[in-house]
Design a protein around this motif. Structure first.
Motif, PDB file in Angstrom:
ATOM      1  N   GLU A 108       0.841  -1.188   0.000  1.00 38.76           N
ATOM      2  CA  GLU A 108       0.000   0.000   0.000  1.00 38.76           C
ATOM      3  C   GLU A 108       0.882   1.246   0.000  1.00 38.76           C
ATOM      4  N   GLY A 109       0.617   2.139  -0.928  1.00 40.60           N
ATOM      5  CA  GLY A 109       1.383   3.377  -1.033  1.00 40.60           C
ATOM      6  C   GLY A 109       2.670   3.222  -1.836  1.00 40.60           C
ATOM      7  N   GLU A 110       2.915   2.022  -2.389  1.00 41.64           N
ATOM      8  CA  GLU A 110       4.136   1.812  -3.161  1.00 41.64           C
ATOM      9  C   GLU A 110       3.993   2.436  -4.552  1.00 41.64           C
ATOM     10  N   ASN A 111       5.064   2.982  -5.036  1.00 39.99           N
ATOM     11  CA  ASN A 111       5.081   3.636  -6.330  1.00 39.99           C
ATOM     12  C   ASN A 111       4.850   2.594  -7.435  1.00 39.99           C
ATOM     13  N   ILE A 112       4.041   2.933  -8.423  1.00 38.96           N
ATOM     14  CA  ILE A 112       3.717   1.998  -9.508  1.00 38.96           C
ATOM     15  C   ILE A 112       4.950   1.710 -10.360  1.00 38.96           C
ATOM     16  N   GLU A 113       5.848   2.694 -10.496  1.00 37.00           N
ATOM     17  CA  GLU A 113       7.068   2.473 -11.270  1.00 37.00           C
ATOM     18  C   GLU A 113       7.935   1.405 -10.611  1.00 37.00           C
ATOM     19  N   ARG A 114       7.977   1.408  -9.294  1.00 37.37           N
ATOM     20  CA  ARG A 114       8.773   0.417  -8.571  1.00 37.37           C
ATOM     21  C   ARG A 114       8.185  -0.985  -8.763  1.00 37.37           C
ATOM     22  N   ALA A 115       6.865  -1.087  -8.730  1.00 43.60           N
ATOM     23  CA  ALA A 115       6.208  -2.373  -8.939  1.00 43.60           C
ATOM     24  C   ALA A 115       6.446  -2.866 -10.367  1.00 43.60           C
ATOM     25  N   LEU A 116       6.414  -1.957 -11.318  1.00 46.84           N
ATOM     26  CA  LEU A 116       6.668  -2.320 -12.708  1.00 46.84           C
ATOM     27  C   LEU A 116       8.099  -2.797 -12.884  1.00 46.84           C
ATOM     28  N   LYS A 117       9.026  -2.158 -12.200  1.00 49.51           N
ATOM     29  CA  LYS A 117      10.439  -2.554 -12.259  1.00 49.51           C
ATOM     30  C   LYS A 117      10.618  -3.963 -11.706  1.00 49.51           C
ATOM     31  N   LYS A 118       9.928  -4.278 -10.595  1.00 48.35           N
ATOM     32  CA  LYS A 118       9.974  -5.624 -10.017  1.00 48.35           C
ATOM     33  C   LYS A 118       9.438  -6.651 -11.012  1.00 48.35           C
ATOM     34  N   PHE A 119       8.328  -6.300 -11.667  1.00 41.43           N
ATOM     35  CA  PHE A 119       7.728  -7.201 -12.653  1.00 41.43           C
ATOM     36  C   PHE A 119       8.694  -7.470 -13.792  1.00 41.43           C
ATOM     37  N   LYS A 120       9.319  -6.407 -14.309  1.00 42.39           N
ATOM     38  CA  LYS A 120      10.254  -6.565 -15.418  1.00 42.39           C
ATOM     39  C   LYS A 120      11.424  -7.453 -15.034  1.00 42.39           C
ATOM     40  N   ARG A 121      11.933  -7.287 -13.813  1.00 41.06           N
ATOM     41  CA  ARG A 121      13.046  -8.103 -13.346  1.00 41.06           C
ATOM     42  C   ARG A 121      12.660  -9.572 -13.262  1.00 41.06           C
ATOM     43  N   LYS A 122      11.486  -9.836 -12.694  1.00 38.45           N
ATOM     44  CA  LYS A 122      11.010 -11.215 -12.577  1.00 38.45           C
ATOM     45  C   LYS A 122      10.784 -11.831 -13.951  1.00 38.45           C
ATOM     46  N   PHE A 123      10.228 -11.046 -14.861  1.00 43.33           N
ATOM     47  CA  PHE A 123       9.951 -11.534 -16.207  1.00 43.33           C
ATOM     48  C   PHE A 123      11.249 -11.870 -16.934  1.00 43.33           C
ATOM     49  N   GLU A 124      12.258 -11.032 -16.756  1.00 43.86           N
ATOM     50  CA  GLU A 124      13.539 -11.272 -17.412  1.00 43.86           C
ATOM     51  C   GLU A 124      14.204 -12.529 -16.854  1.00 43.86           C
ATOM     52  N   LYS A 125      14.045 -12.786 -15.568  1.00 45.38           N
ATOM     53  CA  LYS A 125      14.642 -13.975 -14.960  1.00 45.38           C
ATOM     54  C   LYS A 125      14.021 -15.268 -15.476  1.00 45.38           C
ATOM     55  N   THR A 126      12.771 -15.208 -15.912  1.00 44.08           N
ATOM     56  CA  THR A 126      12.135 -16.418 -16.435  1.00 44.08           C
ATOM     57  C   THR A 126      12.740 -16.836 -17.763  1.00 44.08           C
ATOM     58  N   GLY A 127      13.306 -15.888 -18.510  1.00 45.38           N
ATOM     59  CA  GLY A 127      13.940 -16.199 -19.789  1.00 45.38           C
ATOM     60  C   GLY A 127      12.953 -16.386 -20.924  1.00 45.38           C
ATOM     61  N   ALA A 128      11.746 -15.888 -20.782  1.00 44.33           N
ATOM     62  CA  ALA A 128      10.707 -16.071 -21.794  1.00 44.33           C
ATOM     63  C   ALA A 128      11.066 -15.379 -23.105  1.00 44.33           C
ATOM     64  N   VAL A 129      11.572 -14.166 -23.038  1.00 44.19           N
ATOM     65  CA  VAL A 129      11.899 -13.422 -24.250  1.00 44.19           C
ATOM     66  C   VAL A 129      13.073 -14.086 -24.971  1.00 44.19           C
ATOM     67  N   LYS A 130      14.060 -14.519 -24.198  1.00 41.36           N
ATOM     68  CA  LYS A 130      15.230 -15.182 -24.776  1.00 41.36           C
ATOM     69  C   LYS A 130      14.819 -16.457 -25.510  1.00 41.36           C
ATOM     70  N   GLU A 131      13.942 -17.232 -24.879  1.00 41.66           N
ATOM     71  CA  GLU A 131      13.466 -18.476 -25.489  1.00 41.66           C
ATOM     72  C   GLU A 131      12.638 -18.194 -26.738  1.00 41.66           C
ATOM     73  N   LEU A 132      11.814 -17.166 -26.692  1.00 39.95           N
ATOM     74  CA  LEU A 132      10.988 -16.805 -27.836  1.00 39.95           C
ATOM     75  C   LEU A 132      11.860 -16.439 -29.038  1.00 39.95           C
TER      76      LEU A 132
END
Length: 63
Positions: free
Chosen positions: A8-32
């Motif tokens: 609660e009260g967390e900046n949306i940019e920070r949450a988006l940054k967390k999402f991008k980091r997690k997504f990159e760790k999955t390797g989905a784009v690299k595999e695609l």
């Protein structure tokens, strides 16, 4: 599915940054990108060998 808990009260940019980091760790784009074209096993082996040589040169210069 990637879940990013937003405090609660967390900046949306920070949450988006967390999402991008997690997504990159999955390797989905690299595999695609790898699946978009077929590389022959001999080509894969040659590229891996070239990369290994490059890394060894970097390590020699580092020492």
């Amino acid at each position: 599915m990637i879940v990013v808990p937003v405090k609660e009260g967390e900046n949306i940019e920070r949450a988006l940054k967390k999402f991008k980091r997690k997504f990159e760790k999955t390797g989905a784009v690299k595999e695609l990108r790898a699946r978009q074209q077929f590389d022959k096993p001999s080509v894969k082996k040659r590229l891996a060998k070239e990369r290994a040589i490059y890394v060894q040169k970097l390590r020699r210069v580092e020492d």
